[in-house]
Design an enzyme around this catalytic site. Sequence first.
Site, PDB file in Angstrom:
ATOM      1  N   ILE A 149       0.833  -1.207   0.000  1.00 55.33           N
ATOM      2  CA  ILE A 149       0.000   0.000   0.000  1.00 55.33           C
ATOM      3  C   ILE A 149       0.869   1.259   0.000  1.00 55.33           C
ATOM      4  O   ILE A 149       0.657   2.194  -0.760  1.00 55.33           O
ATOM      5  CB  ILE A 149      -0.921   0.025   1.243  1.00 55.33           C
ATOM      6  CG1 ILE A 149      -1.999  -1.050   1.089  1.00 55.33           C
ATOM      7  CG2 ILE A 149      -1.570   1.406   1.427  1.00 55.33           C
ATOM      8  CD1 ILE A 149      -2.958  -1.129   2.248  1.00 55.33           C
ATOM      9  N   THR A 192       6.590 -14.366 -10.548  1.00 51.48           N
ATOM     10  CA  THR A 192       7.062 -13.277 -11.409  1.00 51.48           C
ATOM     11  C   THR A 192       5.934 -12.772 -12.303  1.00 51.48           C
ATOM     12  O   THR A 192       5.716 -11.555 -12.434  1.00 51.48           O
ATOM     13  CB  THR A 192       8.251 -13.759 -12.265  1.00 51.48           C
ATOM     14  OG1 THR A 192       9.321 -14.108 -11.389  1.00 51.48           O
ATOM     15  CG2 THR A 192       8.721 -12.692 -13.238  1.00 51.48           C
ATOM     16  N   LYS A 224       9.128 -18.466 -21.379  1.00 49.89           N
ATOM     17  CA  LYS A 224       7.828 -18.397 -20.724  1.00 49.89           C
ATOM     18  C   LYS A 224       7.660 -17.058 -19.993  1.00 49.89           C
ATOM     19  O   LYS A 224       6.625 -16.389 -20.117  1.00 49.89           O
ATOM     20  CB  LYS A 224       7.750 -19.553 -19.722  1.00 49.89           C
ATOM     21  CG  LYS A 224       6.395 -19.861 -19.185  1.00 49.89           C
ATOM     22  CD  LYS A 224       6.453 -21.249 -18.575  1.00 49.89           C
ATOM     23  CE  LYS A 224       5.462 -21.405 -17.461  1.00 49.89           C
ATOM     24  NZ  LYS A 224       5.748 -22.609 -16.652  1.00 49.89           N
ATOM     25  N   CYS A 382      33.777   5.452  16.880  1.00 49.64           N
ATOM     26  CA  CYS A 382      32.738   6.230  17.557  1.00 49.64           C
ATOM     27  C   CYS A 382      32.519   5.728  18.987  1.00 49.64           C
ATOM     28  O   CYS A 382      33.358   5.964  19.834  1.00 49.64           O
ATOM     29  CB  CYS A 382      31.462   6.254  16.726  1.00 49.64           C
ATOM     30  SG  CYS A 382      30.487   7.738  17.057  1.00 49.64           S
ATOM     31  N   HIS A 508      33.208   7.955  11.590  1.00 46.58           N
ATOM     32  CA  HIS A 508      32.855   6.655  10.998  1.00 46.58           C
ATOM     33  C   HIS A 508      33.587   6.441   9.679  1.00 46.58           C
ATOM     34  O   HIS A 508      33.050   6.706   8.604  1.00 46.58           O
ATOM     35  CB  HIS A 508      31.340   6.581  10.761  1.00 46.58           C
ATOM     36  CG  HIS A 508      30.550   6.457  12.017  1.00 46.58           C
ATOM     37  ND1 HIS A 508      30.274   5.244  12.613  1.00 46.58           N
ATOM     38  CD2 HIS A 508      30.004   7.400  12.814  1.00 46.58           C
ATOM     39  CE1 HIS A 508      29.579   5.439  13.717  1.00 46.58           C
ATOM     40  NE2 HIS A 508      29.394   6.753  13.865  1.00 46.58           N
ATOM     41  N   GLU A 510      34.145   3.827   8.134  1.00 44.51           N
ATOM     42  CA  GLU A 510      33.583   2.739   7.309  1.00 44.51           C
ATOM     43  C   GLU A 510      32.747   3.262   6.143  1.00 44.51           C
ATOM     44  O   GLU A 510      32.590   2.575   5.132  1.00 44.51           O
ATOM     45  CB  GLU A 510      32.758   1.769   8.172  1.00 44.51           C
ATOM     46  CG  GLU A 510      31.439   2.295   8.747  1.00 44.51           C
ATOM     47  CD  GLU A 510      31.587   3.005  10.089  1.00 44.51           C
ATOM     48  OE1 GLU A 510      32.680   3.509  10.382  1.00 44.51           O
ATOM     49  OE2 GLU A 510      30.595   3.054  10.845  1.00 44.51           O
TER      50      GLU A 510
END
Length: 542
Positions: A149, A192, A224, A382, A508, A510
Amino acid sequence: MAKHLFVTGGVVSSLGKGLTCASIGMLLEQRGLRVRLQKFDPYINVDPGTMSPYQHGEVYVLDDGAETDLDLGHYERFTQAVLTRDCNYTTGKIYLSVIQKEREGRYYEGKTVQVIPHVTDEIKAAIHRLAEDDVDVVITEIGGTVGDIEGQPFLEAIRQFAMDVGRENCLFIHLTLVPYLKAAGELKTKPTQHSVGMLRQIGIQPDVLICRSEHPISPEDKDKIALFCNVDRKAVIEERDRQYSIYEVPLSLANNGLDEILVKQLKLKAAPLDLAGWSEMVDRIIHPKHEARIAVVGKYMKHRDAYKSVYEALDHAGIANRARVLLVRVEAEEVDNRGAEALLDGVDGVLVPGGFGMRGIEGKIEAIRYARTHKIPYFGICLGMQCAVIEFARSVLGLEDANSTEFDPTAEHPVICLMEEQQMVRERGGTMRLGSWPCALAGGSRAEHAYGAPLIHERHRHRYELNNAYRNTFAQHGLHPSGLSPDGSIVEIMELQDHPWFVAVQFHPEFKSKPMKAHPLFRDFVAAALARRESTRLGHER
Ligand code: GLN
């Protein structure tokens, strides 16, 4: 004019849509095209910054301080594209902007504000914004699964968008799952078909289907799928589970001809594909020469994505050192319960990543004590830096009651305290010290050695910092501030002198590591871990 690629997902979530988008971006860049990437997340939070890592995994921080979905981390790791806060919109962020405009009273001229056209216009404006700069292709990922939704306004917006700019300038890629039924011994294409059916119902006919599958999809099955989904047979692309690494994904998509289909269908002027550098990097992953065991001590160890960028950066460091990094996931609370020796014996390096809140803190501190006293390379990030400071204060400075005011507001020795700029902050969303800030490195430090530069820029996400009242005492006892904000007011890096490799950073790192350009601190940390492993091995042999 920029061309647009829209990527939707069907059947189930967690198909790796983000990785697929990142891989597509990388392939297009390797064909000489300029790309930008963007993600729409249908949930109502304004950004993931306030969500628990259990819900959402890591919060990925950009240079401009935006707290974003972790898929943007994939985008940055796979491509050179510039990412900003314009690259991640949630339903909440879109509505917030619509509602603010409505309250200002100037925008909607007294009309009833509705999902169509006002919310969809807001979404379309976000897509146009990315196409403003010099760019050949804008890739827009729609989070969630077709049929949700919450995702509907986004799908309606991209349908309209293609009408607005011309269908020939847009390409719809739908990522689906082709499951294998063991009992029947075959792959199933029906899910699918159904999910493409759902897309077509809302007016979107996908041009390309990327089919995730654990097994090879036969030519008959592809026929298909093409027939039932009304998609060109060549545009039914198999994306099989990778054996070694996510970095194989673009190679496999290229093998299946995806880049050529995109270039042809969008009539792009592109160079031939050059994957030499990337293939060599993947080859390093598949054929490592060394091995290091790195313990990551955190509090969301069971969640695969909670420290996503840290795990990726460790892999990149492995690639740079031609080593396989074996991750030892250690629950911080377990260290508290069972002792560090039981959990960390035999590891070559210890890393404590970022985090918030009290739980697991004592275990992290215990793990750091073990790494410090056993001379095991330690990398603190950190919260991992803050814990290292607390540990040192308690064990070496003898300040038994040392703590962070985050965990003990009345601690006698608040060696970590709330930053001054944070004292008055009451709201939670987007109010930390965020984004890229400069940091000056001390000459001769390990950090300077790693970066090879005196001034660096790293991304931040924190409220607390080292209490400057204790800065000198730490330095006098061997824990040195080796990185400072340029005005000297904030300690960004602490290094232990009498130790093979003990570096703890307030930022940070990373978030800025890439597979072909490992972050220098991660690279040197893993190198130190490998050196330790080698010397223990020689020690045993002797
Ligand atoms: N909780 C600490 C702070 O706010 C550390 C934050 C982090 O590790 N990202 O400063």
